[in-house]
Each structure stands twice: as structure tokens, then as C-alpha cells.
Design an enzyme around this catalytic site. Structure first.
Site, PDB file in Angstrom:
ATOM      1  N   CYS A  61       4.986  16.631   5.754  1.00 29.37           N
ATOM      2  CA  CYS A  61       6.032  17.655   5.860  1.00 29.37           C
ATOM      3  C   CYS A  61       7.057  17.255   6.921  1.00 29.37           C
ATOM      4  O   CYS A  61       6.760  16.508   7.842  1.00 29.37           O
ATOM      5  CB  CYS A  61       5.509  19.038   6.220  1.00 29.37           C
ATOM      6  SG  CYS A  61       4.199  19.597   5.135  1.00 29.37           S
ATOM      7  N   ARG A  88       9.169  12.594   3.949  1.00 31.50           N
ATOM      8  CA  ARG A  88       7.925  13.159   4.465  1.00 31.50           C
ATOM      9  C   ARG A  88       7.288  14.133   3.481  1.00 31.50           C
ATOM     10  O   ARG A  88       6.234  14.717   3.766  1.00 31.50           O
ATOM     11  CB  ARG A  88       8.186  13.869   5.784  1.00 31.50           C
ATOM     12  CG  ARG A  88       8.773  12.960   6.846  1.00 31.50           C
ATOM     13  CD  ARG A  88       8.965  13.709   8.123  1.00 31.50           C
ATOM     14  NE  ARG A  88       7.697  14.146   8.652  1.00 31.50           N
ATOM     15  CZ  ARG A  88       6.884  13.411   9.389  1.00 31.50           C
ATOM     16  NH1 ARG A  88       7.222  12.180   9.699  1.00 31.50           N
ATOM     17  NH2 ARG A  88       5.755  13.879   9.834  1.00 31.50           N
ATOM     18  N   TRP A 145       5.026  18.694   1.889  1.00 30.79           N
ATOM     19  CA  TRP A 145       4.118  17.880   1.083  1.00 30.79           C
ATOM     20  C   TRP A 145       2.814  18.678   1.029  1.00 30.79           C
ATOM     21  O   TRP A 145       2.149  18.878   2.034  1.00 30.79           O
ATOM     22  CB  TRP A 145       3.893  16.522   1.742  1.00 30.79           C
ATOM     23  CG  TRP A 145       3.071  15.579   0.914  1.00 30.79           C
ATOM     24  CD1 TRP A 145       3.461  14.910  -0.206  1.00 30.79           C
ATOM     25  CD2 TRP A 145       1.720  15.182   1.160  1.00 30.79           C
ATOM     26  NE1 TRP A 145       2.432  14.123  -0.668  1.00 30.79           N
ATOM     27  CE2 TRP A 145       1.361  14.269   0.145  1.00 30.79           C
ATOM     28  CE3 TRP A 145       0.784  15.500   2.133  1.00 30.79           C
ATOM     29  CZ2 TRP A 145       0.108  13.674   0.085  1.00 30.79           C
ATOM     30  CZ3 TRP A 145      -0.470  14.908   2.071  1.00 30.79           C
ATOM     31  CH2 TRP A 145      -0.793  14.002   1.053  1.00 30.79           C
ATOM     32  N   ASN A 159       3.941  21.404  10.364  1.00 32.17           N
ATOM     33  CA  ASN A 159       3.539  20.131   9.776  1.00 32.17           C
ATOM     34  C   ASN A 159       2.145  19.833  10.306  1.00 32.17           C
ATOM     35  O   ASN A 159       1.949  19.814  11.519  1.00 32.17           O
ATOM     36  CB  ASN A 159       4.528  19.036  10.201  1.00 32.17           C
ATOM     37  CG  ASN A 159       4.014  17.643   9.923  1.00 32.17           C
ATOM     38  OD1 ASN A 159       3.237  17.445   8.991  1.00 32.17           O
ATOM     39  ND2 ASN A 159       4.417  16.684  10.712  1.00 32.17           N
ATOM     40  N   GLY A 160       1.183  19.624   9.403  1.00 29.33           N
ATOM     41  CA  GLY A 160      -0.180  19.330   9.850  1.00 29.33           C
ATOM     42  C   GLY A 160      -1.174  20.196   9.108  1.00 29.33           C
ATOM     43  O   GLY A 160      -0.866  20.721   8.031  1.00 29.33           O
ATOM     44  N   LYS A 220       1.938  -1.664  -5.728  1.00 29.61           N
ATOM     45  CA  LYS A 220       3.371  -1.368  -5.899  1.00 29.61           C
ATOM     46  C   LYS A 220       3.634  -0.896  -7.325  1.00 29.61           C
ATOM     47  O   LYS A 220       4.343   0.083  -7.538  1.00 29.61           O
ATOM     48  CB  LYS A 220       4.236  -2.609  -5.632  1.00 29.61           C
ATOM     49  CG  LYS A 220       4.520  -3.012  -4.233  1.00 29.61           C
ATOM     50  CD  LYS A 220       5.382  -2.098  -3.420  1.00 29.61           C
ATOM     51  CE  LYS A 220       4.544  -1.073  -2.716  1.00 29.61           C
ATOM     52  NZ  LYS A 220       4.118  -1.376  -1.364  1.00 29.61           N
ATOM     53  N   GLU A 222       2.226   2.674  -7.911  1.00 28.34           N
ATOM     54  CA  GLU A 222       2.807   3.824  -7.216  1.00 28.34           C
ATOM     55  C   GLU A 222       4.199   4.191  -7.676  1.00 28.34           C
ATOM     56  O   GLU A 222       4.564   5.364  -7.603  1.00 28.34           O
ATOM     57  CB  GLU A 222       2.740   3.659  -5.690  1.00 28.34           C
ATOM     58  CG  GLU A 222       3.638   2.622  -5.092  1.00 28.34           C
ATOM     59  CD  GLU A 222       3.571   2.632  -3.556  1.00 28.34           C
ATOM     60  OE1 GLU A 222       3.620   1.547  -2.966  1.00 28.34           O
ATOM     61  OE2 GLU A 222       3.485   3.717  -2.960  1.00 28.34           O
ATOM     62  N   HIS A 274     -16.797 -11.638 -14.712  1.00 27.67           N
ATOM     63  CA  HIS A 274     -17.996 -10.847 -14.430  1.00 27.67           C
ATOM     64  C   HIS A 274     -17.848  -9.399 -14.888  1.00 27.67           C
ATOM     65  O   HIS A 274     -18.591  -8.537 -14.446  1.00 27.67           O
ATOM     66  CB  HIS A 274     -18.335 -10.933 -12.941  1.00 27.67           C
ATOM     67  CG  HIS A 274     -18.643 -12.332 -12.497  1.00 27.67           C
ATOM     68  ND1 HIS A 274     -19.805 -12.989 -12.871  1.00 27.67           N
ATOM     69  CD2 HIS A 274     -17.921 -13.225 -11.787  1.00 27.67           C
ATOM     70  CE1 HIS A 274     -19.788 -14.221 -12.382  1.00 27.67           C
ATOM     71  NE2 HIS A 274     -18.648 -14.387 -11.726  1.00 27.67           N
ATOM     72  N   LYS A 303       6.080   9.527   2.341  1.00 26.35           N
ATOM     73  CA  LYS A 303       6.220   8.297   3.115  1.00 26.35           C
ATOM     74  C   LYS A 303       5.205   8.195   4.241  1.00 26.35           C
ATOM     75  O   LYS A 303       4.652   7.146   4.500  1.00 26.35           O
ATOM     76  CB  LYS A 303       7.643   8.232   3.675  1.00 26.35           C
ATOM     77  CG  LYS A 303       7.951   6.986   4.479  1.00 26.35           C
ATOM     78  CD  LYS A 303       7.932   5.762   3.594  1.00 26.35           C
ATOM     79  CE  LYS A 303       8.177   4.473   4.348  1.00 26.35           C
ATOM     80  NZ  LYS A 303       7.717   3.318   3.542  1.00 26.35           N
TER      81      LYS A 303
HETATM   82  C1  F6R Z   1       2.548   2.037  -0.178  1.00 28.33           C
HETATM   83  C2  F6R Z   1       2.632   2.604   1.156  1.00 28.33           C
HETATM   84  C3  F6R Z   1       1.403   3.188   1.756  1.00 28.33           C
HETATM   85  C4  F6R Z   1       1.384   2.977   3.276  1.00 28.33           C
HETATM   86  C5  F6R Z   1       0.211   3.723   3.902  1.00 28.33           C
HETATM   87  C6  F6R Z   1       0.110   3.478   5.388  1.00 28.33           C
HETATM   88  O1  F6R Z   1       3.752   1.476  -0.571  1.00 28.33           O
HETATM   89  O2  F6R Z   1       3.672   2.620   1.761  1.00 28.33           O
HETATM   90  O3  F6R Z   1       0.251   2.670   1.174  1.00 28.33           O
HETATM   91  O4  F6R Z   1       1.303   1.615   3.543  1.00 28.33           O
HETATM   92  O5  F6R Z   1       0.343   5.104   3.672  1.00 28.33           O
HETATM   93  O6  F6R Z   1       1.267   3.845   6.053  1.00 28.33           O
HETATM   94  P1  F6R Z   1       1.583   3.309   7.501  1.00 28.33           P
HETATM   95  O7  F6R Z   1       1.783   1.842   7.417  1.00 28.33           O
HETATM   96  O8  F6R Z   1       2.815   4.038   7.916  1.00 28.33           O
HETATM   97  O9  F6R Z   1       0.401   3.631   8.352  1.00 28.33           O
END
Ligand code: F6R
Length: 609
Positions: free
Chosen positions: A2, A27, A74, A100-101, A486, A489, A505, A604
Site C-alpha cells: 500500500c 505499491r 494492495w 500500510n501494513g 519474468k 509474472e 527425470h 512492487k
Molecule cells: C519480480 C520481482 C520480485 C522481487 C521480490 C523482492 O520481478 O520484482 O520477485 O524481486 O519481491 O523484492 P526486493 O528485491 O525489493 O526485496
């Protein structure tokens, strides 16, 4: 998760708050809302879905005033809906709150508050907090928030306004990120700096366990017990424009193309080809400690975890230190075996990932040294770790991580060479070769970007596939995992990565006529074995896209299409190989009409465990 924005000052509150939320949509974007004190009343507008829905609502019912808070959500507790969108209000409509949390003890508090007559409108954990404020309110909002803090457990950034106090905002931070923007006759509070950068570059970074009272002309900070705290102003030097799309249709494509620069910035001043050495002065780990190190635990999530898998190979091969790479959310609860000479390396782009922070805190509590590799200087990870290596990727906005990953690799390579040199595990010539290869990485990344048209054409052809497989051996397998993540997602195509020798296997059963397989063959030592595995999938009808180094004409005899990548040191090859995989995911997602920068169900920065 959030995003939060609060504003007090003379500007149009809707413009400041909604504009700030737009910078925080990474976020979360399940719903958004705003509350403002207007003419002695709290006006509220909220809407499920993207911020544009809220904007449309505000067009019909404008909001005014000079103090406001906003939120982009979120969803954790309660589905995305208008009711569950923040801000939340108490029964009397005297307060409005954004959060947020997660409030961990919300169920027991909810029961208690219902028993004393409070009526709940949402399914969120947040709503208990605003009713608790109403319950404990003693005419002083600041003191009430101290009392509220003593009743709630969990992680939270809370921002509250009250129509009884139209000249103040109270903000509380425990474990969830929060900054304060300092203006002239106006002040701001937000989850992250981009939300306020348009108005100010003077920031207070709120520490864990701090609260603040903002008026137009002052910001006072306190501990959660109300003891005053002196803060230093952090001056933001980075450019607001660098956080914009810069002419690209999506942030992700822009960030993919920024990789040569991001890698160059991360290596700058740290590799010395003339001296044949790596300089990591900022690391602050002395030679004795490096020599005594008997194991390394890398902890991270998602893409950062994949970077850790590459880092393991580099550190083990070069510095000969055994490395475990652990998923942070698992590690914390695994009672890990560590010695006093174990180094924990936490890799986190945002520096705010709750699982990674929890793992760091656990190991710090056990007395272990924690090194953070992070992209955000003032982040929780950077502040809490004993030692820090910053990756200079610049703000990463697209949810799918690209330049953060390649700069994490660059940082891990630097660390591997540094440890190898300090421990005397690498000869002069080998060190020289490696450092020259490191220094050349930005040019390698630049050249790899030239493969974009070829990847684009392949992605157009295979965008409707149901499944895709990524295979490789050794360090190529580590990069396959990132390629598969990638693709999943952002394109929503089911993808799996396999150590190429492992397919036979079990998974080979899934290879049928026309199934796309991306085969990474960047390791000369393992090349022939990898080709044998490619032959196995070809025999079952797979369509194989092979990645190999320029000059290796042999692969074309086995696969259907080849992408040639510049030759580099085999240990550094993941940094070249991942870029076509990022582009593949990007073009496939675009071809399928997906929202590339904001894939469904994702955010993110994952600040909940
Ligand atoms: C995928 C992606 C996530 C982050 C993960 C960790 O593209 O971005 O898998 O890598 O949520 O995030 P950080 O690196 O900010 O701890």
C-alpha cells in the site's frame, strides 16, 4: 504494501494527494481513496480499481480543504472493494485513517470494539485502528495515537486526520516505510520519496518506532512513547525525471534499456582494470573478517533470490567460500545453521521487503553480521544492516524487476572478486581477466539490447503458447529461473525453468509438438552436455530458441533459432543472457495486451510477510 500520502498546506489537496498516489501505484493498485477536512467536515472519496477511477469520482464530487490523506491499496485483509478501500473512518466521522501494513491482533480488537458498540463497515484489519482511536480519544490526537500504538501489534505506517484538529496530521511508523517531505508553509508525508519530489527535496526518513506531528509550519518527531526525536534532513539529489517513462511505452522497457548505464553506475569507482583490483571501501568489512568467514547465507525473495543463485556460483568459484541461498520467508523459520563467522547477505532492491527484513533481523538478533545489497539508500535494509553495498540502478518503477537484477549481479561479482583477492584465492592473471571482463559489462549489455528485434519477432510468434520451458546448466540454470519468473509474472504464460540434465527425470513428459523451449548455452565447459539435453527436447517436437556466445556456430545445427550474445567470462554470462529473457517476457506481455508495468495480483514492494 500500500502507498500513503498526506498533505497539509495551501495547495489544492486533491492534486497533491492524487498526484502523489500516482507515483506510489507500484505499491499496489487494488483501490484508492482520499479524505480531506473541508469546511469543518471530513470529505471522503474512494474507489476500487485504478487511481483513474478515483479521479473520475473526484471529477463528479470535488474535494477541497487544506489537509488531506490518501491511499493506494494492495489487498491483504478483505477483497479489493469500495468498502475496503482506505481511508477508513470511525462511527462518528470525526477521524480518517490510512494504513500500510498488517495489524496482527485485529480480530480480538474488533470483537472488543464491537462489544463496546462500534459498527464496522469493512473487512480490513485497518478499520479496528480508527475505531480504537475513537474509543481512546481524549481530546488530544497525538496522545491518543500514543495510546493506540500500545494496543496494536504488527507492522504499520498510519496517518490520521481529525476534524477536531484541522491544522494537523499525525503519522506513526512501525516497520512499514514512511518519509516526511519538508516544505515552506506546507508539509507532506508519504510511503516513498517519489510521491513528494515534485514539491520538495528535503526529507525526514522516519525510523522504525517513530511518530510525527505535521502542521503547515512545523514537523515534530517523537518516539512511540512521545519522547522528542531530533531528525536530520536528507537532501534528495536524484532527478524526478529519471522516475518518469522517458519516451518508452512502459517503464519496464525503459528500465531494460537503462541497464548498461545502471551497470556502469554500479561498477563506477569499484573496478580498477589498471590496478587489477576491486575497491569496495564502503563495505567496511576488514580483511581479518573476510579471511575468517567460513560460510555465507544469502537471503532474498523472487528476482533478488535469483540474483543470489548466480552470486553463489560466483562466490564459490572465485572465493571458495561455501554459500547457501535461501528464500527469506523460509529461512527465518528454518532455524538455520550458522557459525559466528557466517556472513548473511540480504539482497533486496527496495530494501523494504518484509520477508527479507524479518530474516535479517532474526540473524542480527543471533549476533551475525548482515550485509545488505540494496538499491534504496535510505531503506530499512540499508539502515539496519551492518554493512551495505548500494546498487546504483536508480528508481525501478515497473513491478517486474530488470535493472535491479543486473545491478545486483554486478554487486555480487564485485564482492566475489573482492573476497577472492583478500583470501588469496585468485591468481593475478585470473583477477586481471575477471576485472577486465567486469569493466566491459556495460558494453556487453549494450550489445545484447541489439537482439531486441529478433526477440520481438519470436515473442509475436509464441505469445499464445500455454507453456514455455527454460533450460540451462550450472549458472545458466540460475538465469533460466529468472527468465521463467519474468515470463510468468507479466505475460501470464505458464513457464518453468529446469536444470537441463534434470528434464529426463520427469518433465520431458510435458514436451510435445511445438512447445517453446528457451535453451541457454553460455558455458563452454557444459556446452556439449547442454546440447545433448536440447537434442532430447527436439526429439519430442519442441521449438527451441537457443542463446549462445557470438562465434559459436555449432548451436545452429541443433536448435530452431539462435540468439548470439557477446562473449564474456562464463561466470558473468548471466548478465548478458538475462536481457533477451526480459525482452521476451516484455514483448509477449505486450502482444497479449497485458498491463506490463502493473501485472495482476502483484505489487512492487511486498511489505507484508
Ligand atoms: C519480480 C520481482 C520480485 C522481487 C521480490 C523482492 O520481478 O520484482 O520477485 O524481486 O519481491 O523484492 P526486493 O528485491 O525489493 O526485496
Amino acid at each position: 504494501m500500500c502507498g500513503i500520502v498526506g498533505y497539509i498546506g495551501p495547495r489544492n489537496v486533491k492534486d497533491v494527494v492524487v498526484g502523489g498516489l500516482a507515483k506510489l501505484e507500484y505499491r499496489g493498485y487494488d483501490s484508492s481513496g482520499i479524505a480531506a477536512i473541508d469546511d469543518g467536515r471530513i470529505e471522503l472519496a474512494k474507489s476500487v480499481g485504478r487511481l483513474s477511477n478515483l479521479e473520475a469520482r473526484l471529477e463528479e464530487h470535488p474535494i477541497g480543504g487544506h489537509v488531506a490523506i490518501g491511499h493506494t491499496r494492495w489487498a491483504t485483509h478483505g477483497k479489493p472493494s469500495d468498502e475496503n478501500a482506505h481511508p477508513h473512518q470511525d462511527c462518528s466521522g470525526r477521524f480518517a485513517l490510512v494504513h500500510n501494513g498488517i495489524v496482527e491482533n485485529y480480530l480480538s480488537l474488533r470483537e472488543e470494539l464491537i462489544a463496546s458498540g462500534h459498527e464496522f463497515r469493512s473487512e480490513t484489519d485497518t478499520e479496528v485502528v480508527v475505531h480504537l482511536i475513537e474509543e481512546l480519544y481524549n481530546g488530544d490526537l497525538f496522545q491518543t495515537m500514543i495510546a493506540v500504538g500500545k494496543r496494536i501489534r504488527g507492522a504499520y505506517a498510519l496517518v490520521v486526520i481529525s476534524k477536531d484538529h484541522p491544522d494537523q496530521i499525525v503519522a506513526v511508523r512501525k516497520a512499514s516505510p514512511m518519509i516526511i517531505g519538508l516544505g515552506d508553509g506546507e508539509n507532506f508525508v508519504a510511503s516513498d520519496i517519489p510521491a513528494v519530489l515534485q514539491y520538495t527535496r528535503d526529507i525526514y526518513v522516519m525510523e522504525d518506532g517513530e511518530m510525527a506531528v505535521l502542521t503547515r509550519d512545523s514537523v515534530e518527531c517523537f518516539t512511540l512513547d512521545g519522547e522528542p526525536v531530533a531528525k536530520e534532513v536528507y537532501k534528495v539529489t536524484w532527478d524526478a525525471v529519471s522516475a518518469e517513462r522517458g519516451g518508452y511505452p512502459h517503464f519496464m522497457l525503459k528500465e531494460i534499456h537503462e541497464q548498461p548505464k545502471a551497470i556502469r553506475d554500479t561498477l563506477r569507482g569499484r573496478v580498477n582494470p589498471d590496478l587489477g583490483s576491486v575497491t569496495l571501501d564502503e563495505l567496511g568489512i576488514d580483511a581479518e573478517t573476510v579471511k575468517a568467514m567460513d560460510r555465507i547465507h544469502i537471503v532474498a525473495c523472487g528476482t533478488s533470490w535469483h540474483a543470489g543463485l548466480v552470486g553463489k556460483v560466483a562466490i564459490e568459484q572465485l572465493a571458495r567460500i561455501p554459500v547457501n541461498v535461501e528464500i527469506a520467508s523460509e529461512y527465518r523459520y528454518s532455524n538455520p545453521i550458522a557459525t559466528p563467522n557466517t556472513l548473511v547477505i540480504a539482497i533486496t532492491q527496495s530494501g523494504e521487503t518484509a520477508d527479507t527484513l524479518a530474516a535479517m533481523r532474526e540473524m542480527k538478533a543471533r549476533g551475525l553480521r548482515v550485509l545488505a545489497i540494496t538499491n534504496v539508500v535510505g531503506s530499512s535494509a540499508a539502515r539496519e544492516a551492518d554493512n551495505v553495498i548500494v546498487t546504483w540502478a536508480g528508481p525501478e518503477i515497473a513491478v517486474a524487476s530488470t535493472k535491479a537484477y543486473t545491478t545486483q549481479l554486478a554487486a555480487l561479482y564485485l564482492l566475489a572478486v573482492h573476497f577472492a583477492q583478500v583470501r588469496g584465492e585468485i591468481g593475478e592473471q585470473a583477477a586481471h581477466d575477471m576485472i577486465n571482463a567486469l569493466d566491459n559489462l556495460p558494453q556487453v549489455a549494450e550489445a545484447v539490447l541489439d537482439t531486441a528485434p529478433q526477440i520481438h519477432a519470436f515473442a509475436q510468434k509464441y505469445a499464445e503458447s500455454k507453456d514455455t520451458f527454460f533450460i540451462g546448466r550450472g549458472i545458466d540454470y540460475a538465469v533460466s529461473l529468472e527468465g521463467a519468473l519474468k515470463l510468468k509474472e507479466i505475460s501470464y504464460i505458464h513457464a518453468e525453468a529446469y536444470a537441463a540434465g534434470e528434464l529426463k527425470h520427469g518433465t520431458l513428459a510435458l514436451i510435445t509438438e511445438g512447445v517453446p523451449v528457451v535453451a541457454i548455452a553460455m558455458q563452454p565447459d557444459l556446452y556439449e552436455k547442454t546440447v545433448s539435453n536440447i537434442v532430447e527436447v527436439k526429439a519430442r517436437g519442441a521449438f527451441v530458441l537457443g542463446l549462445t556466445w557470438v562465434g559459436n556456430e555449432d548451436l545452429a545445427k541443433t536448435v530452431d533459432e539462435v540468439i548470439y550474445l557477446p562473449k564474456t567470462h562464463p561466470t558473468l554470462a548471466p548478465l548478458a543472457a538475462v536481457i533477451p529473457l526480459q525482452l521476451l517476457a516484455y514483448y509477449a506481455a505486450v502482444a497479449r495486451g497485458n498491463d506490463v508495468d502493473k501485472p495482476r495480483n502483484l505489487a512492487k514492494s511486498v511489505t507484508v510477510e
